[in-house]
Scaffold this active site. Structure first.
Site, PDB file in Angstrom:
ATOM      1  N   SER A 138       2.832   4.442  -2.445  1.00 46.64           N
ATOM      2  CA  SER A 138       2.290   4.523  -1.239  1.00 46.64           C
ATOM      3  C   SER A 138       1.912   3.100  -0.861  1.00 46.64           C
ATOM      4  O   SER A 138       1.870   2.099  -1.763  1.00 46.64           O
ATOM      5  CB  SER A 138       0.802   5.235  -1.328  1.00 46.64           C
ATOM      6  OG  SER A 138      -0.048   4.804  -2.119  1.00 46.64           O
ATOM      7  N   LYS A 185       0.630   1.296  -5.540  1.00 46.17           N
ATOM      8  CA  LYS A 185       0.418   1.306  -4.243  1.00 46.17           C
ATOM      9  C   LYS A 185       0.525  -0.422  -3.887  1.00 46.17           C
ATOM     10  O   LYS A 185       0.308  -0.987  -4.650  1.00 46.17           O
ATOM     11  CB  LYS A 185      -1.150   1.096  -4.096  1.00 46.17           C
ATOM     12  CG  LYS A 185      -1.901   2.579  -3.861  1.00 46.17           C
ATOM     13  CD  LYS A 185      -3.023   2.941  -3.988  1.00 46.17           C
ATOM     14  CE  LYS A 185      -3.909   2.251  -2.455  1.00 46.17           C
ATOM     15  NZ  LYS A 185      -5.398   2.409  -2.824  1.00 46.17           N
TER      16      LYS A 185
END
Lengths: 376, 376, 376, 376
Positions: C238, C164
């Site tokens: 992400s 992330k």
């Protein structure tokens, strides 16, 4: 003296391919091969780039026009300009407005200015010019030519400029890059960094340059979709990958006109500004009564052309809205413009295009509205 | 004499779970445990039945209210009525309106009628009654009780009745059928033959029965979602599978009120009728200037509650629209109502629910609009 | 010698905020404050950036974890990594996989390599680094640290790297530009030229750099989202605007493990390649019978992690598909990956994220699939 | 003896109106005016009832066929059956399968049964029969006639029955009610209680009656869309408001055939059952290797016809899915069927229709798959 007589016939469509109302107008002699200059309409369907309702309408209308004109389908574009905007969400009735122009002799200039229309094609616009100064300059030149064709010299007499320009495609990007050129975006959509948005917005700034709304010295590649304080109040633009040059149609008022119509325009100050729509009607000569268009006079309103660009901010009059986050913003944004206009005009056969976020077509947060009224 | 003092505080929400503005009102003593009677709001999200924005808002607001009241979360419903309508498409700002009521002593009846509010729960409504006469009668009885709680006797003084009733679920249908009963529909949606629509519409007819808008003799199971000439002009209804009985909140005007607020209402004649919205504002006492709400007076407008039911016909003022065919009609229909109201009120914090097709809430094609105004 | 014992518990969720299955695991001592390292899951909702299902799940899970750990909610991120992927279209069951790790003493290295997990945070990543070499280098460094934490030295033992990273926001762009820096895009979406896509893809290339899948000399700002031949076969990434630094979780196999689990992975060669999914299961040790996973052995399959990135081409095995033109491509693309995996695993509790177009996560047109299997 | 020689030509379409591949087949003599019996295809577009992609394809294909046959467009339906299913979400390539049949003399019955096709029209079906026993009986009779036309007597030899029947419209409901009749539903959609769903399902039960899959004694108005244990394993049905009678095409195998093709079918047991798709291929004679279709043999696979009806339950193999709640379920459900089939056939030119919830076409939760294979 020679003068134009321009008419606009608004025909609701029962399906995308419905040309029956146009044929009735042709049968009645109202649309003639030598007078038809443009078909401008809203077609039902998704409104996306693969909107088959719009594509089918385009095929059917070109085929009908070819038969009317007695020319091959491929030659239709030389004679008639097509501006078909896909998507009729909400209260937008699918319709085609046929614009006709004939030349007549008049004894003297009209006492009050009346509708004239002019058209021009631009020079070819190469892919590396799309969304940049090159496109602006060519659109500006074509706008001047269309004004000349319309017999207009004062930009203040111009109330609506419809423009179609080339967008980018996978093939045209490859072409540009193979020649060592860059392109404005690899995103082929109408999203915030999409080539379609850059093309539309450079076209709008080209109109603004031509009309002196924005000085050429303020313009550069870098201001497109960055400096929203630069905009046109009369440009409605669209783009398509299949095109190689720009097309411009100018609507304005002139004393060298025998038209029974007058055009006016205004801009809304924000997304819910019904007063801006009313101002457009007032500008074109609709009579008002108690602050509202006089219903008895609304019969003289021939047509409204409006944009419904979504504001780039999530604030409307100080309160947050969630439209920018909405997966359906494109369609909802267009639908909302349709409602704003219909709630003022009291009818649903309005031309309302838009749905994209932010644009140099109109001021930040606001939108362009033009209205055509029949002389009383 | 004893009189109500009702206030409405409209709090924009930054997220579905945002209770910070409500807490500020509580900290300032404006919302108190003993005065809070209802939270009515619009929550951002899809607006569908599994709209997690609405569900999260419901959880967060009940939790906040439980803390305010010092009661367990499960007991909150006994004290405060929640009407949360999911979906803020377009120009509807997510917000919560807190309705408070306190009892005060006044020397004499008010010279002009002012806002009062009343609440009541209905008897339990069994699944076989949903969408049928059984539901209508129980809602009618509860409406009478809520009027009594509000101190209202004349139906003409009632301007808004918000109702929540049980819908059907897989489980409740099974229950009814296991007892040899039938249910109004096996379709659990809010579609044209959906149980949710039948529940909402029977509730609306129950209000109409209570207020004498429709004579009881005209009502039967068969008229629900069939005879659209039967309707209420003040009922806004919703339904949920989890409920077992109905809840009714009545808003009206009375001389036995010390409220600084007045309520009024009107109905739109069709889907684009801005005049209907203006009439609601006028009814509540907003001053008009040149046919439009006087902007200087709009500051007194506290809140608008409006429905945006989609017309059952594909014609608006004689022209075809495609909304009935639109896959996104539910959201677009709601968004359009939001625009119609915002374009009149000049603000986006309006309560606008709807999106369903056809209803007994308002006349065929038209919608209900109620407005609350602060006394000048 | 010290070894990890890693477990993965897959808990279906009845609603976004449902933590009941996790609590049952905690009550049974399977999840403990000192062993919980990550919660990786699929949450129901729209899957868009304002997906309130995912946001609500995030709030509820962090709150639950804070209670489990006995720490303030704001400190949870220091102890447990959250990877919540919104949107469960089609046949993807909403679920949370809890990853636990405890350290145990073992007498000798395991005979066959078993699951280990490692985590690391990167240095702060400034806005001008997002989607560029700066981000790649910082993610590469963190990947090396996470491998070290996992006790892994050979990149071949790494089968899944979840990352992330920070995305861009209006505020962070303003910050960068105020310091005279440029940013990779002004488009904040996950569209083809969106900052979210650039962030995800630079993170994937950072993993590829760390694992030697792509030589550092091939990498530069210019290759991101341009040279699709550069990619990782194990990176699932992400990005979110709220983050300031990167987080990396590495899953691999090691002999310094007492885990009852093994991980494997494979890539699909194109969007309909079920064989690629089967290869992932085979790689992790699922027994096959007649070319298919042996149903009797599928009980040992603990979990599958898969991407479903939409191909950048409109051709699959030589035939045209229309997915790139689909307004719902994001959700349909994710749903299709869910079906491809479920049709092989025979279950719907698979972690499948994706929907974006083109990525450096996996080869052009293909996708990454990792599988975890319990030792027999 | 006289025998059929049936061929199927699968032509990808570049746009909805693309008939170029069909024209190439006609130019090569493969499609002839006297041999063309049906055009069955998937058209790109929204898949909704106002899908202009499908409507445009229908217009273009009828026009092309009229030219091929040398008959007026309105007479085309007497000669060729059109089954166009709108919507190609995901991995479904838009295509048209042309079915041709010629009659040839053969010396002796074929050693193994081969493809035959038969067609029939039903008697007119009045509105009050739609979705009820009247429709079932007329479809059953037409199915028998189509079997006869195909030269089939044993229902076991029937592998696919495509049926088109009238639906209800506002006008046909008015007609029925003006004659004192009732109709099955006032909901004109394909929703759970929609007339379109009732029409399709009564048609499926009509096929089931004809083939003895369901005894006539089990059938009544009340079982339609209630008793899901009654179903056909070979009926694929659709309905349209414009039709007045039913059309049936039967595909089966017979020794009175000189076709180079064979058909087979199977049903999936649930929504993720790839084995059901494989069974259909195996049933038609595709060779398998290691439990999977032998890739070297897949070249003999000519076409697959599959339904993708969404399960009525929210459970797949014991786990919850959210598809029933999804606003895009119709398109996602169709897309998922496309993926299930493509992941087995290794190609995207499969006919996959569906998206509706629950049906008597196939068992509860499962779907019908038919496959046509060329003899080796």
């Amino acid at each position: 003296m020679k003068a134009q007589r321009v008419e606009i016939f608004v025909s609701p469509s029962a399906t995308p391919a419905d040309t029956s109302n146009l044929q009735t107008l042709a049968d009645a002699g109202k649309i003639r091969p030598d007078t038809l200059v443009a078909l401008v309409g809203k077609t039902e369907g998704t409104g996306f780039h693969d909107d088959w309702g719009r594509v089918w309408a385009d095929v059917a209308l070109r085929s009908w026009t070819a038969r009317l004109l007695g020319v091959p389908v491929d030659d239709v574009a030389k004679h008639v300009i097509f501006v078909l905007s896909g998507g009729c969400p909400g209260v937008i009735t699918p319709h085609i407005a046929a614009v006709t122009r004939e030349w007549v002799e008049i004894d003297a200039p009209a006492r009050e200015k009346r509708l004239v229309v002019g058209r021009a094609g631009s020079d070819a616009i190469v892919p590396e010019e799309v969304g940049r100064m090159g496109m602006m300059r060519k659109v500006a030149t074509a706008t001047h030519e269309a004004m000349k064709d319309a017999g207009l010299t004062d930009p203040k007499d111009v109330h609506l400029v419809m423009v179609k320009v080339p967008g980018l495609t996978v093939a045209s990007i490859r072409d540009a890059e193979s020649r060592g050129q860059t392109v404005v975006s690899h995103d082929l959509t109408f999203g915030p960094e999409g080539a379609g948005s850059y093309a539309n917005d450079a076209a709008a700034l080209g109109v603004a340059m031509a009309l002196g709304e924005v000085p050429e010295s303020s313009l550069s590649d870098d201001v497109v979709r960055r400096d929203w304080d630069l905009y046109s109040e009369v440009a409605m633009t669209s783009s398509g990958g299949e095109k190689r040059h720009g097309e411009v149609v100018v609507f304005g008022n002139s004393t060298a006109s025998a038209s029974p119509l007058v055009i006016g325009h205004a801009v809304t100050k924000d997304f819910i500004d019904a007063q801006g729509v009313r101002n457009a009607l007032r500008s074109a000569g609709v009579r008002f009564k108690d602050g509202l268009p006089d219903e008895a006079d609304l019969g003289r309103l021939v047509h409204v052309f409006a944009k419904s660009v979504i504001p780039g901010s999530d604030q409307v009059r100080g309160q947050r809205i969630t439209l920018l986050d909405d997966a359906d913003a494109y369609q909802i944004g267009k639908a909302l413009g349709g409602m704003l206009v219909a709630s003022v005009t009291g009818r649903t056969t309005n031309y309302v295009s838009g749905g994209e976020r932010n644009s140099h077509q109109g001021p930040p947060g606001g939108n362009i509205v033009a209205a055509v009224v029949r002389l009383g």
